[in-house]
Design an enzyme around this catalytic site. Sequence first.
Site, PDB file in Angstrom:
ATOM      1  N   ILE A 108       0.839  -1.194   0.000  1.00 21.44           N
ATOM      2  CA  ILE A 108       0.000   0.000   0.000  1.00 21.44           C
ATOM      3  C   ILE A 108       0.876   1.247   0.000  1.00 21.44           C
ATOM      4  O   ILE A 108       1.963   1.249   0.580  1.00 21.44           O
ATOM      5  CB  ILE A 108      -0.966  -0.022   1.208  1.00 21.44           C
ATOM      6  N   CYS A 109       0.413   2.285  -0.684  1.00 26.07           N
ATOM      7  CA  CYS A 109       1.033   3.608  -0.690  1.00 26.07           C
ATOM      8  C   CYS A 109       2.508   3.533  -1.117  1.00 26.07           C
ATOM      9  O   CYS A 109       2.824   3.051  -2.181  1.00 26.07           O
ATOM     10  CB  CYS A 109       0.851   4.260   0.676  1.00 26.07           C
ATOM     11  N   GLY A 110       3.414   4.027  -0.283  1.00 23.29           N
ATOM     12  CA  GLY A 110       4.818   4.113  -0.656  1.00 23.29           C
ATOM     13  C   GLY A 110       5.451   2.786  -1.014  1.00 23.29           C
ATOM     14  O   GLY A 110       6.418   2.742  -1.788  1.00 23.29           O
ATOM     15  N   THR A 112       4.166   0.564  -2.868  1.00 25.80           N
ATOM     16  CA  THR A 112       3.929   0.311  -4.288  1.00 25.80           C
ATOM     17  C   THR A 112       4.967   1.033  -5.144  1.00 25.80           C
ATOM     18  O   THR A 112       5.365   0.533  -6.204  1.00 25.80           O
ATOM     19  CB  THR A 112       2.519   0.749  -4.713  1.00 25.80           C
TER      20      THR A 112
END
Length: 211
Positions: A108-110, A112
């Site tokens: 999730i988020c960073g 990725t």
Amino acid sequence: MAKNAHLYVLDTLADWEPGYLLAELNSGRYFAEPGTSLPVRTVGATAAPVRTKGGLRLTPDLTVAELDPADSAVLVLPGADTWLEPEHEPILAKAREFLAAGVPVAAICGATIALGQAGVLDDRPHTSNDPGALAQFAPRYRGAAHYVAEPAVVGGDLITATGTAPVEFTRAVLDRLGVLRPSTLRAWHRLQTERSTESFVALMDSLPTPA
């Protein structure tokens, strides 16, 4: 259910992003099989403690070198501001090992962006915070043709989500793992999004009857 869930921990970890998921996996409170769970173990680049964005001090249960896909049900990679630092390259290589072994990786988020920089997103459906962010912060990313503008995307054993979608992230991972009844998962998601008495009742009604 003998395996564990594994959470990679690193400085500036965004506490709120994996929170829903970890609570459901570790408690097993809504699992289809009563009395089971996926206990969460933390994994660090080293054995040294890390400090989360919320200020929590976490000491890893094991290091990346000790992590074996055969012992895991899922590898969870949370968002953080420090993902592009070289010390995290081993966990990105381990993520590849998990995917090759058919063990889900949920980012999730960073996280990725780090996977994009490592080439893991080049040939799999995925999402991130924004395609422009991937291009800017992950210059080696070549997966634009597989980018899906959705809160959470399941690409085989890879689950990705934007940083603003922890509920959708949790739903996607629980669905991929198959640990909740489909009706329970639908009701759980409805409760998180509607926050109504009716949705809570539906969730309770969906649970298996104790033997």
